[in-house]
Design an enzyme around this catalytic site. Structure first.
Site, PDB file in Angstrom:
ATOM      1  N   MET A  53      44.579  18.451  85.826  1.00  0.00           N
ATOM      2  CA  MET A  53      43.539  18.828  86.789  1.00  0.00           C
ATOM      3  C   MET A  53      42.401  17.808  86.733  1.00  0.00           C
ATOM      4  SD  MET A  53      43.571  22.933  87.028  1.00  0.00           S
ATOM      5  CE  MET A  53      42.542  23.301  85.630  1.00  0.00           C
ATOM      6  N   HIS A  90      40.901  12.967  79.573  1.00  0.00           N
ATOM      7  CA  HIS A  90      40.419  12.613  78.246  1.00  0.00           C
ATOM      8  C   HIS A  90      41.613  12.146  77.413  1.00  0.00           C
ATOM      9  CE1 HIS A  90      42.109  16.464  77.150  1.00  0.00           C
ATOM     10  NE2 HIS A  90      41.297  17.090  77.990  1.00  0.00           N
ATOM     11  N   GLU A  91      41.338  11.856  76.140  1.00  0.00           N
ATOM     12  CA  GLU A  91      42.375  11.285  75.278  1.00  0.00           C
ATOM     13  C   GLU A  91      43.593  12.209  75.152  1.00  0.00           C
ATOM     14  OE1 GLU A  91      42.463   8.197  74.475  1.00  0.00           O
ATOM     15  OE2 GLU A  91      44.303   8.462  73.303  1.00  0.00           O
ATOM     16  N   HIS A 104      44.937  13.981  77.606  1.00  0.00           N
ATOM     17  CA  HIS A 104      45.799  13.636  78.749  1.00  0.00           C
ATOM     18  C   HIS A 104      46.483  12.286  78.510  1.00  0.00           C
ATOM     19  CE1 HIS A 104      42.663  16.189  80.876  1.00  0.00           C
ATOM     20  NE2 HIS A 104      43.792  16.814  81.186  1.00  0.00           N
ATOM     21  N   GLY A 148      50.999  19.671  77.367  1.00  0.00           N
ATOM     22  CA  GLY A 148      50.363  19.664  76.051  1.00  0.00           C
ATOM     23  C   GLY A 148      50.562  20.985  75.325  1.00  0.00           C
ATOM     24  N   GLN A 149      50.772  20.878  74.030  1.00  0.00           N
ATOM     25  CA  GLN A 149      50.892  22.070  73.170  1.00  0.00           C
ATOM     26  C   GLN A 149      49.561  22.835  73.125  1.00  0.00           C
ATOM     27  OE1 GLN A 149      53.436  23.492  71.751  1.00  0.00           O
ATOM     28  NE2 GLN A 149      52.312  24.934  70.444  1.00  0.00           N
ATOM     29  N   VAL A 181      45.651  17.069  70.666  1.00  0.00           N
ATOM     30  CA  VAL A 181      44.791  15.978  70.173  1.00  0.00           C
ATOM     31  C   VAL A 181      43.432  16.592  69.842  1.00  0.00           C
ATOM     32  CG1 VAL A 181      43.727  13.750  70.701  1.00  0.00           C
ATOM     33  CG2 VAL A 181      45.977  14.312  71.645  1.00  0.00           C
ATOM     34  N   SER A 232      39.470  19.161  75.367  1.00  0.00           N
ATOM     35  CA  SER A 232      39.619  19.964  76.578  1.00  0.00           C
ATOM     36  C   SER A 232      38.558  19.501  77.564  1.00  0.00           C
ATOM     37  CB  SER A 232      39.381  21.442  76.256  1.00  0.00           C
ATOM     38  OG  SER A 232      39.112  22.170  77.438  1.00  0.00           O
TER      39      SER A 232
HETATM   40  O1  PAF Z   1      47.178  22.317  82.410  1.00  0.00           O
HETATM   41  C1  PAF Z   1      46.681  22.031  83.514  1.00  0.00           C
HETATM   42  O2  PAF Z   1      45.846  21.116  83.632  1.00  0.00           O
HETATM   43  C2  PAF Z   1      47.087  22.836  84.735  1.00  0.00           C
HETATM   44  O3  PAF Z   1      47.294  24.173  84.430  1.00  0.00           O
HETATM   45  C3  PAF Z   1      48.318  22.242  85.465  1.00  0.00           C
HETATM   46  C4  PAF Z   1      49.553  22.281  84.596  1.00  0.00           C
HETATM   47  C5  PAF Z   1      48.026  20.807  85.870  1.00  0.00           C
HETATM   48  C6  PAF Z   1      48.598  23.052  86.724  1.00  0.00           C
HETATM   49  O4  PAF Z   1      47.534  23.044  87.607  1.00  0.00           O
END
Ligand code: PAF
Length: 286
Positions: A30, A34-35, A37, A147-148, A176, A185
């Site tokens: 979304m 950040h690191e 992602h 991500g976990q 992370v 987050s």
């Molecule tokens: O984890 C997220 O950022 C969101 O829930 C996702 C998987 C991109 C769906 O909108």
């Protein structure tokens, strides 16, 4: 790096990549990257020749009282970060591209969408699963990375893929954390300086759970009480839940029993910021 905003163009691009025999990987996000992602991008790179990320703040996964309008967004910054990390394609649709008409078709993953996060956010996972299904049909990836950190979301996406026979390989990437243990987050930006410091208690409480279970505590209600005590003594965080599940089924467990691994999950509110975190507890440490 190519930026695609339109469904038909993304599908054409995906078809070309697939025809050329290359593997396409997707990291759904979304934005406000950040690191955490970026570690998902690295994981995709290990598994795919072409890496796409989607950046889309999906309205259907937010309840009316949630932070959709204030959710942090900075496309220019995301674009730079993605480019630096070697992302090949950004799929960044608008709401009218993703939902041109009133959406009547949704994907629901029963039972597991109703517990933990689902108790507090009853419509959330229906929105998540549906948008991820749409993204899979638009970006047509061979594999996708989650991500976990959002362990319940990852479980739900895997269940969707397996129950509905999506031809996408799902890879999970580890959480992370900042040096002091706070899980990365996009929502951490909402925390005040004081809340930010106190929020590290979440990681400490998960480590306490790991230690207790590793020291042969089998009763998870007792572990929960210890975690609650720690959080209450070191912060003003309001706990929505602390739960333990079997990581293979996501069913709640109150006793370790014969499980070798138990997944501990929690959600805690600091002011207006709601943080989630989790840890796999090894019940028979070496
Ligand atoms: O984890 C997220 O950022 C969101 O829930 C996702 C998987 C991109 C769906 O909108």
């Amino acid at each position: 790096m190519k930026i695609v905003k339109d469904v038909a163009e993304m599908q054409r691009t995906a078809d070309e990549i697939r025809r050329s025999g290359k593997r396409l990987g997707l990291v759904p996000t979304m934005g406000y990257l950040h690191e955490g992602h970026m570690s998902l991008v690295d994981e995709a790179r290990k598994n795919a020749d072409v890496v796409a990320i989607s950046i889309y703040v999906n309205p259907t996964q937010f309840a009316p009282n949630e932070d959709l309008s204030s959710y942090p967004r900075d496309f220019a910054r995301d674009e730079k970060l993605a480019e630096t990390r070697g992302v090949d394609i950004i799929f960044a649709p608008s709401d009218s591209v993703m939902y041109p008409h009133k959406q009547l078709a949704f994907v629901e993953i029963e039972e597991v969408s109703r517990v933990l996060e689902g108790e507090f956010r009853p419509t959330h996972f229906k929105g998540v699963a549906s948008v991820v299904a749409k993204l899979f049909n638009i970006v047509k990836p061979h594999m996708a990375v989650f991500g976990q950190k959002d362990a319940q979301q990852a479980f739900i996406i895997r269940k969707m893929v397996s129950d509905l026979n999506f031809d996408v390989n799902i890879v999970l990437a580890p959480i992370v954390r900042e040096e002091d243990g706070l899980a990365l987050s996009s929502r951490n930006i909402y925390l005040s300086e004081d809340e930010r410091k106190k929020a590290t208690v979440l990681y400490r409480s998960l480590k306490l759970a790991q230690k207790a279970v590793g020291d042969n505590e089998r009763n998870l209600a007792r572990v929960r009480s210890e975690m609650l005590e720690l959080i209450a003594s070191q912060s003003t965080g309001k706990v929505d839940y602390i739960d333990f599940v079997d990581p293979d089924t996501f069913s709640k467990v109150e006793d370790v029993g014969s499980l070798e691994r138990v997944l501990a999950l929690l959600a805690v509110r600091f002011g207006r910021t709601r943080l989630i975190d989790n840890m796999i507890l090894e019940t028979r440490p070496k």
